[in-house]
Design a protein around this motif. Structure first.
Motif, short mmCIF file in Angstrom:
data_model
loop_
_atom_site.label_atom_id
_atom_site.label_comp_id
_atom_site.label_asym_id
_atom_site.label_seq_id
_atom_site.Cartn_x
_atom_site.Cartn_y
_atom_site.Cartn_z
N THR A 217 2.30 13.55 9.71
CA THR A 217 3.61 13.96 10.34
C THR A 217 4.43 14.03 8.99
OG1 THR A 217 4.45 11.84 10.41
CG2 THR A 217 3.37 13.02 12.44
N GLY A 218 4.14 13.68 7.77
CA GLY A 218 5.01 13.99 6.51
C GLY A 218 5.51 12.41 6.19
N GLY A 219 5.32 11.58 7.12
CA GLY A 219 5.92 10.08 6.70
C GLY A 219 5.27 9.42 5.54
N ILE A 220 5.89 8.38 5.22
CA ILE A 220 5.12 7.66 4.17
C ILE A 220 3.93 6.81 4.76
CG2 ILE A 220 5.46 5.97 2.08
CD1 ILE A 220 8.29 6.79 2.05
N GLU A 221 2.81 6.96 4.26
CA GLU A 221 1.67 6.53 5.02
C GLU A 221 1.41 4.98 4.24
OE1 GLU A 221 -2.21 6.04 4.64
OE2 GLU A 221 -1.80 5.43 6.83
N SER A 222 1.22 5.11 2.87
CA SER A 222 1.01 4.02 1.94
C SER A 222 1.20 4.44 0.55
CB SER A 222 -0.52 3.53 2.14
OG SER A 222 -1.19 4.83 1.53
N LEU A 223 1.45 3.26 -0.27
CA LEU A 223 1.71 3.22 -1.41
C LEU A 223 0.52 2.65 -2.57
CD1 LEU A 223 5.14 1.91 -1.38
CD2 LEU A 223 4.73 4.29 -1.79
N CYS A 224 0.42 3.22 -3.77
CA CYS A 224 -0.63 2.53 -4.73
C CYS A 224 0.12 2.52 -6.04
CB CYS A 224 -1.95 3.34 -4.61
SG CYS A 224 -3.22 2.49 -5.90
N VAL A 225 0.38 1.42 -6.48
CA VAL A 225 0.93 1.30 -7.83
C VAL A 225 0.07 0.51 -8.81
CG1 VAL A 225 2.94 0.40 -9.11
CG2 VAL A 225 3.38 0.95 -6.85
N ARG A 226 -0.32 0.97 -9.96
CA ARG A 226 -1.01 0.11 -10.86
C ARG A 226 -0.27 -0.02 -12.05
NH1 ARG A 226 -6.10 3.62 -10.05
NH2 ARG A 226 -4.92 4.78 -8.41
N GLY A 227 -0.42 -0.94 -12.76
CA GLY A 227 0.40 -1.09 -13.94
C GLY A 227 0.25 -2.56 -14.70
N SER A 228 0.99 -2.70 -15.67
CA SER A 228 0.65 -3.68 -16.64
C SER A 228 1.47 -4.95 -15.83
CB SER A 228 1.30 -3.37 -17.92
OG SER A 228 1.33 -4.43 -18.91
N MET A 229 0.84 -5.94 -15.62
CA MET A 229 1.91 -7.10 -14.77
C MET A 229 0.77 -8.19 -14.66
SD MET A 229 1.20 -5.66 -11.04
CE MET A 229 1.43 -3.94 -11.38
N GLN A 230 1.84 -9.61 -14.25
CA GLN A 230 1.18 -10.58 -14.24
C GLN A 230 0.74 -10.90 -12.70
OE1 GLN A 230 4.18 -12.51 -17.21
NE2 GLN A 230 2.95 -14.14 -16.31
N CYS A 231 1.61 -10.48 -11.91
CA CYS A 231 1.60 -11.07 -10.30
C CYS A 231 1.66 -9.91 -9.45
CB CYS A 231 3.07 -11.67 -10.16
SG CYS A 231 3.27 -13.08 -11.23
N PRO A 232 0.59 -9.08 -9.07
CA PRO A 232 0.41 -8.05 -8.42
C PRO A 232 0.95 -8.33 -6.98
CG PRO A 232 -1.91 -8.85 -8.98
CD PRO A 232 -0.79 -9.68 -9.75
N TYR A 233 0.95 -9.56 -6.35
CA TYR A 233 1.57 -9.62 -4.95
C TYR A 233 2.85 -9.79 -4.98
CZ TYR A 233 -2.74 -9.72 -2.54
OH TYR A 233 -4.11 -9.50 -1.79
N TYR A 234 3.67 -10.20 -6.34
CA TYR A 234 4.99 -9.99 -6.16
C TYR A 234 5.51 -8.56 -6.21
CZ TYR A 234 5.98 -14.76 -8.09
OH TYR A 234 6.05 -16.11 -8.41
N LEU A 235 4.83 -7.82 -6.44
CA LEU A 235 5.18 -6.30 -6.63
C LEU A 235 4.74 -5.81 -5.10
CD1 LEU A 235 5.98 -3.46 -7.57
CD2 LEU A 235 3.68 -3.16 -8.83
N VAL A 236 3.53 -6.32 -4.53
CA VAL A 236 3.51 -5.82 -2.99
C VAL A 236 4.76 -6.27 -2.30
CG1 VAL A 236 2.09 -6.36 -1.00
CG2 VAL A 236 0.98 -5.95 -3.08
N HIS A 237 5.09 -7.59 -2.36
CA HIS A 237 6.44 -7.78 -1.74
C HIS A 237 7.55 -6.98 -1.87
CE1 HIS A 237 8.80 -11.59 -0.32
NE2 HIS A 237 8.84 -10.70 0.38
N ALA A 238 7.80 -6.65 -3.23
CA ALA A 238 8.83 -5.91 -3.37
C ALA A 238 8.72 -4.37 -2.85
CB ALA A 238 9.02 -5.58 -4.91
N LEU A 239 7.83 -3.89 -2.81
CA LEU A 239 7.49 -2.61 -2.44
C LEU A 239 7.69 -2.51 -0.80
CD1 LEU A 239 4.45 -1.38 -4.24
CD2 LEU A 239 6.53 -0.53 -4.34
N THR A 240 7.11 -3.52 0.01
CA THR A 240 7.25 -3.73 1.70
C THR A 240 8.86 -3.79 1.69
OG1 THR A 240 7.56 -6.20 1.44
CG2 THR A 240 5.21 -5.09 1.69
N LEU A 241 9.83 -4.03 1.09
CA LEU A 241 11.20 -4.25 1.41
C LEU A 241 11.66 -2.69 1.07
CD1 LEU A 241 10.61 -7.59 1.21
CD2 LEU A 241 13.00 -7.27 1.44
#
Lengths: 794, 291, 160
Positions: A217-241
């Protein structure tokens, strides 16, 4: 079964090392995705104000660009840390220079250069505050114009992100005890100590690539971010908000990371969200990589600090009581400042017995880009103050720095300032003896005193004694509730699945050592899974010197669990060969489809922590250290140089001597930079020297020989008796070096970084009557701080 | 990378004559690019304002070190590495070799040229104090001819030189007359390597017994251009260094230097510090002459 | 645009790029040799160091046009068919690489250093590598890596 050499305590080849020396390791800027666009950030040019207008230059064809502003954010406009004050994009007001306001993306990254310049933003400026003192003054005077941060539901008040009040015992009893101590003291010694901001200066700048996937339907289904980082789950948390998506729709992949040191702990949440917003807007993968100037100007630094000590001492050199006031500059938003402040608070009393101590701490808001995590995380700041102050007390009461410390060291069975009984053996006396011996301290002390009389180069030695808590503070590890998986793959090789990241410090290698040692398998057979949150469990962030001890222990437990499972289910013999292990594991897999052991954090011993009173077991374990610096101060150029460094530490059992030495040496090098070279030059909240040419980190020609020594005492907390090591070496160099400079010159310097210009100003002030007159001719008089000799008539 | 490289033109004329002809045709339009260690930094940071560039890095005719009886002639395209490797320079002009060795890093010494260092005209550059102390002359060429100017007259102001828009710095000529001289150089940078000078002093002096018979001083970061320290020189010339006079000589020299020093506060240091340390270096040099 | 021809790691290349394009970007974007890294873009950190006609240069400061006719060696050309060069092996064993981002430039700087000084003194090592910034190691493991590489090369020469 063949006898194999122990793997823990050996130095096997770094897991990802071959790819690195070949130049084949793929960092984020080495990667691209099909049809990828490039992103850039339009930032505020002022420190504080409201946005009046945003106009777009007519010379640019904006149709070609994706443009994201705050109003495009599908979820909350916040980068969540502990509170939600930090916007993802400034909507109406800006609170620091370089604050992100707009995001642009284009298929050709060259087009972004003109486009960023083609966005004109007009502001109504507001007055800013740029130092701890200015921020405090605004609060004291209730200067509403300069109240730049309103307070929060997390305990923050106007201009103040967080305060702590920590007592060495019951509050009332401690206050009474302090009153008595100061009344009865033979000496009361006061001092004030300052530390500056420090740039992490990882050689790889921040960078990410984000993708946004749409549903039918054109809605946002999901995201994938890759990058240089220490704490991937911090970014997961940020993205959820930011996107209002559930966790499992926000996938984050850490790629090879070119240094971090805390600088990629919280910041990737921001740049990662930005790239994801642009990907959402343009329908293409979007890469954002900062160049050096942008990375230095816009991302986090170590918190500047001010520590004030007032100490009651008896004439036989016993600490009777003390008050310690710590203030840090948090920058414009709270981000991690409360946690940094916590570590500064707990480490402030150091490795000493304080009958009564009170630590008051606060994190103030300023209109500077938010300060953030950097190796040591508050401890280098308060320990600098403490270890300079210990030398000052010694000098005041007429003891050597060594003897004074010896009379006050914590020992096994004592309680720390938070009331934590030191159950595991602690031997600061022994560490001090050995460190001074390794450094040739006593011989040099005598020799330099003689040589300095006739030389224009004044040489000196000094040391610092300190400890660093490993793992999260107090109940932090229980809250993190880390999870680790150990699988056996289709090919029979064990695979470690953790969210703990490798960024040079050796995570992949030491966790593989733990698994190999415990499973009694060759190191080479262990595989470490890519850190992809769709695959690996949340084993917590890669921070706080916790990976070796906490996550390592979980890997050890998972390995033991796997052995038990295979012994019970597949009759794996007690003393198995690698072939027998493989056969048993594959047989299990054939029956069950997979083989996975999962283990959650459990405190290895009882840990009590009271977050309200700030009392109890602050850390599961501590690493203990004595660092000795030797310096030369050239009186023609006022340059102080560290000419030799000895770092002795007790960090439990050393897991990998080569990596461990490398960690200590690297930390010491950063500490030498912190003390003598690295100065952030600020103007109205903006970093003016945001280039490597003008922010001076030590080169290979600037560092002395660094001698690393370990005292190995097994700990119950970590795998194979290990403790954390990552942050410790950052704590000791700066005070040791400034203590040595005082030994060399007779002058006490209490602010870092200490540049030749600072030494020059101080020395010339002695002879310049306008700057202080004749009493300043005596360099032993400390002009920075007040010394009261409250000698009670004996 | 903050420049759009498609907006810049760079050509490599086949010969020096071709370069001079191009410069003569449209004086001021083109900028010469040698080792690139300055202009490429400006490109990267988005500060390169010149859009038409001529590469001269490949011109062998500018990369030479020639020795005759009276002087060493250094082509402007000579790299710092060439200078460091030259036996003639190391033997006759040790300060030259020394200053080349602390110009940037090895990688930058392999590209950066002496001519570029001079024409970029930074007041903090490493080789100019030495060339001032050695009394170098510069050979400037253009399509219309050749002229020679004393290096001490080359820098006219902040980043302003005597070079005409149609001219190119061809040769740096340094006299070989310093065998009997005491020579001194010291750079005070932001760190030990890869550093920009906060202050630097190069000095040569000839002694006649304990009398200073000749003296020349060059400094970096003491003014808005590389500076010959004439007042300090005047205070020192013909002075005696014996125990009775040395302290007065030092004081006079320091006063002379202080009178001509016009350092600034900037991101790397302070004016006060620069002035004071310059005086200290000068004193260190004078006292070293006594031994 | 200019057609520029050079050899990289023994392979002849001919590309059509703006003449002021940084050699670093030519290597990374046009030739996909991403082992050469960008750390600062101003010739300060050495992460982009390569060998240019046998001499160490920072590729971020070389315009593409000036590489015409040059013989370049990047980190990808240091090993042969997956076999590590002894310098690479020493960095691996002695802990000379931590995060790895400075490593390619550091290895090429070492290569250049050992070409000039087969038995480098500590001062020569410190000076030779001063243009390559490393934030992880404090350089001590790198010095050991370089010393071991020098020693091995000398033992090899002595044998042959």
């Amino acid at each position: 079964m063949s006898e194999r050499k122990p793997i823990l305590g050996g130095s096997p080849i770094r897991k990802e090392g071959r790819a690195k020396v070949l130049g084949a390791a793929k960092y984020i800027d080495d990667q691209e995705l099909p049809d990828m666009w490039f992103g850039a950030t339009v930032r505020s040019s002022i420190a504080r104000g409201t946005i009046r207008s945003i106009t777009f230059s007519p010379e640019i064809n904006w149709e070609e660009f994706a443009i994201v502003r705050a109003s495009d954010i599908p979820g909350e406009n916040t980068i969540v840390h502990l509170t939600k004050d930090h916007p993802c994009l400034a909507a109406n007001e800006v609170n620091h220079p370089e604050e992100p306001i707009l995001l642009l993306a284009h298929p050709d990254k060259t087009a972004l250069i003109a486009a960023v310049r083609g966005v004109k933003i007009e502001y109504d400026e507001l007055p800013g505050v740029f130092t701890i003192e200015e921020s405090e003054t605004a609060v004291e005077n209730n200067d509403v114009e300069r109240i730049i941060w309103p307070g929060s539901d997390q305990g923050g008040t106007a201009n103040c992100f967080k305060t702590y009040l920590m007592y060495s015992g019951d509050a009332k009893e401690t206050e009474d005890g302090l009153a008595t101590a100061f009344e009865n003291a033979d000496f009361i010694v006061e001092g004030e100590y300052h530390t500056g901001a420090q740039e992490q200066l990882y050689i790889e700048n921040n960078g990410v690539i984000a993708e946004c996937f749409r549903d039918a339907t054109g809605g946002i289904e999901s995201l994938c971010v890759r990058g240089s980082m220490q704490c991937p789950y911090y970014l997961v948390h940020a993205l959820t908000l930011v996107f209002n998506l559930p966790e499992d729709k926000c996938r984050v992949i850490q790629v090879e990371t070119g240094g971090a040191f805390g600088g990629k702990e919280d910041f990737p949440s921001l740049i990662g969200s930005h790239a994801a917003l642009l990907a959402m807007k343009c329908g293409h993968p979007v890469k954002i990589t900062y160049d050096r100037a942008e990375d230095m100007a816009a991302t986090t630094k170590r918190h500047p600090s001010r520590t004030r000590h007032r100490t009651a001492v008896s004439k036989d050199g016993k600490l009777l009581g003390g008050t310690i006031d710590v203030a840090i500059d948090g920058g414009a938003y709270a981000t991690l400042s409360p946690v940094v402040l916590s570590r500064a608070t707990i480490h402030a009393p150091g490795p000493y017995k304080w009958p009564h101590v009170r630590v008051k701490a606060k994190a103030m808001a300023t209109n500077i880009p938010p300060h953030g995590a950097f190796r040591g995380f508050g401890a280098p700041q308060s320990l600098f103050g403490l270890e300079r102050h210990m030398d000052k007390i010694a000098k005041t009461i007429g003891l050597t720095p060594e003897e004074f410390r010896r009379r006050n060291f914590l020992a096994t069975g004592d309680c720390t300032a938070t009331g934590q009984p030191l159950v595991e053996p602690v031997d600061m006396q022994g560490l001090l003896t050995r460190a001074l011996r390794e450094a040739g301290y006593h011989e040099k002390l005598a020799r330099f005193a003689e040589e300095n009389k006739t030389s224009s180069i004044k040489r000196g030695v000094g040391f610092a004694s300190f400890m660093h808590g490993t793992g999260f503070t107090g109940s932090g590890e229980r809250r993190l509730n880390s999870l680790v998986y150990l699988d056996v793959r289709e090919d029979g090789r064990p695979e470690i699945l953790v969210s703990s990241t490798e960024f040079g410090q050796g995570t992949n290698t030491i966790l593989s050592q733990v698994a190999a040692q415990t499973l009694n398998l060759p190191y080479e057979s262990i595989v470490v899974s890519p850190v992809d949150t769709s695959i690996v469990p949340n084993s917590g962030p890669t921070v706080a010197s916790r990976t070796a001890m906490i996550v390592g222990k979980l890997v050890e437990r998972a390995s033991l669990q796997m052995l038990t499972l295979l012994r019970n289910e597949e009759k794996l013999p007690e003393a198995h060969t690698p072939e027998e292990f493989k056969a048993a594991a594959l047989a299990y897999r054939a029956k069950h489809g997979s083989l996975r052991c999962s283990v959650r954090y459990e405190p290895p011993a009882k840990i009590y922590w009271d977050d309200e009173l700030y009392r109890g077991d602050a850390y599961p374990g501590y690493a203990w250290a004595v660092y000795v610096a030797e310096v030369a101060v050239d009186m023609n150029t006022y340059m102080a140089t560290c000419t030799r460094f000895d770092a002795l530490q007790e960090v439990g059992m050393v897991m990998h001597p080569v990596l461990a030495k490398g960690q200590i040496e690297g930390g010491v090098a950063q500490g030498i930079g912190y003390a003598l070279y690295e100065k952030c030059m600020w103007k109205d909240g903006r970093m003016m020297n945001n280039q490597m040419t003008n922010y001076i980190m030590p080169t290979s020609a600037d560092l002395p020989p660094i001698h690393v020594h370990f005292e190995e005492v097994p700990s119950i907390h970590g795998p194979g008796g290990a403790k954390g090591i990552g942050e410790l070496p950052m704590d000791g160099p700066a005070p040791a070096i400034l203590n040595a400079i005082e030994n060399a010159t007779g002058v006490a310097f209490n602010t870092i970084p200490l540049l030749p210009e600072d030494i020059f100003e101080r020395f010339t002030s002695f002879t310049d009557p306008e700057l202080g007159g004749t009493e300043d001719m005596d360099p032993a008089v400390d002009r920075d701080t007040r010394v009261e000799s409250a000698e009670v008539s004996a | 990378m903050r420049s759009d490289v498609s907006q810049f033109d760079l050509t490599a004329p086949p010969s020096l004559d071709a370069v001079l002809a191009t410069l003569a045709k449209e004086p001021g339009k083109h900028t010469l690019l040698a080792g690139g260690t300055e202009l490429m930094v400006a490109l990267g940071t988005g500060r390169l304002n010149q859009h038409s560039l001529l590469s001269i890095q490949h011109l062998r005719e500018l990369r030479f070190i020639g020795v005759d009886d009276s002087a060493i002639h250094i082509g402007s395209g000579t790299t710092f590495t060439d200078i460091r490797r030259s036996k003639a320079i190391t033997a006759d002009l040790p300060l030259m070799a020394q200053s080349a060795s602390w110009t940037g890093s090895v990688a930058n010494q392999n590209r950066g040229t002496l001519g570029g260092n001079i024409c970029n005209a930074s007041p903090a550059a490493d080789t100019p104090p030495v060339l001032l102390a050695y009394g170098a002359t510069l050979t400037l060429v253009s399509a219309s001819g050749t002229r020679t100017v004393p290096y001490a007259e080359f820098h006219l102001g902040y980043k302003k030189t005597a070079l005409r828009p149609d001219e190119l710095l061809h040769t740096i000529n340094v006299p070989r007359t310093f065998a009997g001289y005491r020579q001194y150089i010291r750079k005070v940078g932001t760190r030990n390597a890869q550093a920009i000078s906060k202050i630097a002093l190069a000095a040569v002096a000839k002694l006649d017994g304990d009398r200073i018979a000749d003296i020349r001083l060059g400094a970096a970061s003491l003014a808005n251009r590389p500076a010959r320290c004439s007042a300090a020189e005047a205070a020192l010339l013909n002075q005696r260094l014996d125990a009775a006079n040395i302290d007065a000589t030092v004081r006079a020299a320091r006063a002379g230097l202080a009178s001509e020093a016009k350092p600034i506060d900037d991101i790397r240091s302070t004016a006060k510090y620069r002035a004071a340390v310059a005086g200290n270096l000068l004193e260190e040099f004078i006292r070293s002459l006594v031994v | 645009m200019s057609v520029i021809q050079f050899s990289v790691n023994g392979k002849r290349e001919s590309i059509d790029v703006p003449p002021m394009k940084r050699l670093l970007d030519v290597l990374r974007e046009d030739l996909h040799l991403t082992g050469t890294k960008e750390g600062c873009g101003e010739g300060e950190c050495g992460a982009c160091a390569i060998l240019f006609d046998g001499e160490l240069v920072n590729s971020c400061l070389v315009p593409a046009l000036q590489a015409n006719g040059a013989r370049l060696c990047t980190i990808e050309g240091v090993s042969t068919e997956g076999h590590l060069h002894p310098i690479q092996q020493c960095f691996l064993e002695k802990g000379g690489a931590q995060c790895g981002i400075c490593t390619p430039g550091m290895i090429l700087a070492t290569h250049h250093l050992l070409d000039k000084y087969p038995n480098p003194t500590m001062a020569q090592i410190q000076e030779g590598l001063a243009g390559n910034l490393c934030r992880c190691t404090g350089y001590m493991r790198i010095f050991e890596s370089v010393q071991q590489a020098a020693q091995q090369a000398n033992e090899l020469t002595a044998k042959s």
